[in-house]
Scaffold this active site. Sequence first.
Site, PDB file in Angstrom:
ATOM      1  N   LYS A 479       0.834  -1.198   0.000  1.00  0.00           N
ATOM      2  CA  LYS A 479       0.000   0.000   0.000  1.00  0.00           C
ATOM      3  C   LYS A 479       0.870   1.250   0.000  1.00  0.00           C
ATOM      4  O   LYS A 479       2.088   1.175   0.203  1.00  0.00           O
ATOM      5  CB  LYS A 479      -0.910   0.000   1.227  1.00  0.00           C
ATOM      6  CG  LYS A 479      -0.177   0.032   2.561  1.00  0.00           C
ATOM      7  CD  LYS A 479      -1.152  -0.005   3.719  1.00  0.00           C
ATOM      8  CE  LYS A 479      -0.411   0.031   5.060  1.00  0.00           C
ATOM      9  NZ  LYS A 479      -1.339   0.038   6.196  1.00  0.00           N
ATOM     10  N   ARG A 577      -9.655   0.695  15.917  1.00  0.00           N
ATOM     11  CA  ARG A 577      -9.616   1.478  14.677  1.00  0.00           C
ATOM     12  C   ARG A 577     -10.734   1.008  13.770  1.00  0.00           C
ATOM     13  O   ARG A 577     -11.676   1.737  13.486  1.00  0.00           O
ATOM     14  CB  ARG A 577      -8.237   1.344  14.028  1.00  0.00           C
ATOM     15  CG  ARG A 577      -7.978   2.287  12.893  1.00  0.00           C
ATOM     16  CD  ARG A 577      -6.520   2.275  12.463  1.00  0.00           C
ATOM     17  NE  ARG A 577      -6.093   0.965  11.958  1.00  0.00           N
ATOM     18  CZ  ARG A 577      -4.868   0.728  11.495  1.00  0.00           C
ATOM     19  NH1 ARG A 577      -3.957   1.702  11.490  1.00  0.00           N
ATOM     20  NH2 ARG A 577      -4.552  -0.472  11.046  1.00  0.00           N
ATOM     21  N   TYR A 705      17.171  31.690   2.006  1.00  0.00           N
ATOM     22  CA  TYR A 705      16.071  32.552   2.440  1.00  0.00           C
ATOM     23  C   TYR A 705      16.204  32.913   3.915  1.00  0.00           C
ATOM     24  O   TYR A 705      16.539  32.057   4.755  1.00  0.00           O
ATOM     25  CB  TYR A 705      14.738  31.831   2.247  1.00  0.00           C
ATOM     26  CG  TYR A 705      14.280  31.724   0.806  1.00  0.00           C
ATOM     27  CD1 TYR A 705      14.034  32.862   0.041  1.00  0.00           C
ATOM     28  CD2 TYR A 705      14.095  30.473   0.215  1.00  0.00           C
ATOM     29  CE1 TYR A 705      13.603  32.746  -1.276  1.00  0.00           C
ATOM     30  CE2 TYR A 705      13.668  30.351  -1.096  1.00  0.00           C
ATOM     31  CZ  TYR A 705      13.428  31.491  -1.839  1.00  0.00           C
ATOM     32  OH  TYR A 705      13.013  31.381  -3.136  1.00  0.00           O
ATOM     33  N   MET A 754      12.068  24.946  -1.825  1.00  0.00           N
ATOM     34  CA  MET A 754      11.110  24.014  -2.433  1.00  0.00           C
ATOM     35  C   MET A 754      11.826  22.957  -3.262  1.00  0.00           C
ATOM     36  O   MET A 754      11.496  21.766  -3.178  1.00  0.00           O
ATOM     37  CB  MET A 754      10.108  24.764  -3.317  1.00  0.00           C
ATOM     38  CG  MET A 754       9.087  23.846  -3.972  1.00  0.00           C
ATOM     39  SD  MET A 754       7.912  24.714  -5.024  1.00  0.00           S
ATOM     40  CE  MET A 754       6.919  25.575  -3.795  1.00  0.00           C
TER      41      MET A 754
END
Length: 810
Positions: A479, A577, A705, A754
């Site tokens: 998964k 759950r 930055y 980024m």
Amino acid sequence: MKLNTTDLTSILKASESPVSGLIEINDISIDSRSLRNTKGTLYFAIEGAFHNGHDYIEELIRKEVTYFVVRTVPENVKGKATFFVVEDTLKSLQEFVAYYRTLFDIPVIGITGSNGKTIVKEWLNFLLHPFYNIIKSPKSYNSQVGVPLSVIGINEKHTLGIFEAGISLPGEMAVLEKIIQPTIGILTSIGSAHNEGFENLDQKIDEKLKLFKGVDVLIYEKNESIQKKTASIQSHYDWSFTAEARVRFQHIKDNTYTVNYDANSFSVDFPFSDQASVHNIASCITTLLALGIDTAYIQDKITQLYRVEMRLQVKNGLQQCTLIDDSYSSDYQSLKIALDFLEQQKTHPQKTVILSDILQSGFSDEILYQKVGTLLQNNNINRIIGIGPNISFYLKHLQHFEGFHSTLDFLNHFDLKKFKDETILIKGARSYAFEQIVSELEEKTHETVLEINLNAISHNFNFYKSKLLPETKTMVMVKAFGYGNGSYEIAKLLAFHKVDYLGVAFADEGVALRKSGIKSAIIVMNPENSAFSTMISYQLEPEIYSLPELKTFLTEAKKHSLYEYPIHIKLNTGMNRLGFNDTHFEELIAILESTNSVKVASIFSHLATSDMPEERKFTLQQIKLFQKWSSYLTDQLRIKPIRHILNTSGIFNFPEYQMEMVRLGIGLYGVGNSEQENEKLQNVTTLKTIILQLNDVGEGESVGYGRRFIADKPTKTATIPIGYADGIRRAYGNGKGEVSINGKRAKIIGSICMDMMMIDVTDTGAVVGDEVIIFGEEIPITELALKWETIPYEVMTSISQRVKRIFFKE
């Protein structure tokens, strides 16, 4: 090879000769899955820690394999084939190849050591190619099984063999020496690899030197201890950079060295400067001198040495193609390995092979390409592209074959858009520069890649499998895009290992696997009611965890007129759950008894604390409750479904409760939940990138930055193309995180951007283009998880899909 069965019985040390007369053996095999298993194959049913070759004999007989070496003849195949019964099938394989080796009187180079064996072997093959017809180990086939499979490739046309030998335990080298029977020995560097099998380094060296007991010439880095241990060997060629030796290397400038050999002296430009490569080059030059190769040739040819790619890589191609990149190797032995890998990893029914001329084989061209053609046909290759004058001539009669004189001819005249939805094996001799073809066909992404080691996945799977009884089934979770690693490619490997079930979280993950050709049983762990119709269409099996969900699925099942469609009942034993508890049982039983649309394939639950020793009592409480509830349901419903509750840590810590099946998750990907567990696992994933630019930052200058890094001294920084859009947390910057360059740690400085981050490389000797490891063997993913204040699952699944995945097999 034709052999009298009486002689073969003697060679194999079999108990008796099953038939009399001559038999013809065309190939030997230990892998039932190979498409090369045909009439004339001698199959050795090897019994390993994880697989038993005897289990596949009936399947092989259906493929017309008729000759088998077995420890015992299974009842269901008695009288259906020719069986040679032996005490130990692996030992018989080794004895058979040791006999085969005696049939050839050629010089053979045997290479051993802790590091550099494969590189030295490949470089010597390149350097000696003009002088000999060479047979060598394919890839790094140097084990107790790999060496026999390498040596069996010798034929009467070969004039030199080069084989590597690797060991991990005392007693192994004597076996390999008998098989290789080297006449020339090369000892590469001795390091810490596989130290755990030996009492100390001296014992390890003694064991490795057993390979050279019959050699005439020994080549090694000067070492007084080794010289004493090998005093009986006729000729020693020791080399050194620092001491007097028969071959002395002296560094002059840059990458130039003077080589002093006996009374001769000449200079050589080394193409690499790292210590490992320099030492491997020294081994090669010394070997060439021992063989009498002219120094002018050495001076010219050494400069042409190349980086050795020792693995098959799976890459995404254009137009939904998958590429298997083996673009630097083309010999008959390795072609057989590559075709088996193609069958294992194919993503589409359509299989294509792009193959260059094979420059060394030991066969005449006519016989070689006859064998190659048969191999390609037996592997059901749909499209064959031959590049080179010989392959184009000899295989032109094959169906679906297209020939080109050169790589440039192919790139100029073949429409690459014809490749679509197919798996393409690209395999060529180095001189054909097939990397150009890979470059044209590969999906274009940026320089940051996530490498996934398929060998390590197989190792980890087999480790957990070794904790289980032979009859226990396995379900493996793929998964979340295979925990971030790539679900299809891993699912294909797991299908090759014959796992019983694959687990996905949502229906669309299962649908994607089906569309990619995965036929294994797939359980959807979090099925949404809206996806039930789709699941049925793609034969995906739902986890059922509530009465409303069961009723909705039954409604859909009736629409499709289903009969005994498999479902999997989840019980809530303490995770709280999803799942049924005992207050739901009576209605659950009533519903299931009133329908034949579905059948309960399994009943399971999920452990909450199997990785926490301090919560052992709670885990045992869950298991006990599961046993009670599952027994009640099976008794009331009069069924015998599969039961499973153990997850990865459960398999490691509570194997006595494995029941009929276990579920393997994060452990497959090399991450355990304890130090003891991690010691048994291999690293699977490596996130890496490259240096784009270097900057000299003066004292008081800032980086990035917000000026969050101010240099307090002159600093060399590097910019690398990976950032928070690739899945690296922004909070990992500003000195919190580190990367690895050239084996040295480098801090991340300033704010992570980024698409980029900056690192301090002042003391690393880094240059533009150097590889940078974000996590992998050097920096474990568990270290990132600790600094991110999370778990490895989150780190792995955070890596962006824009990061290219490359799957490889050593």
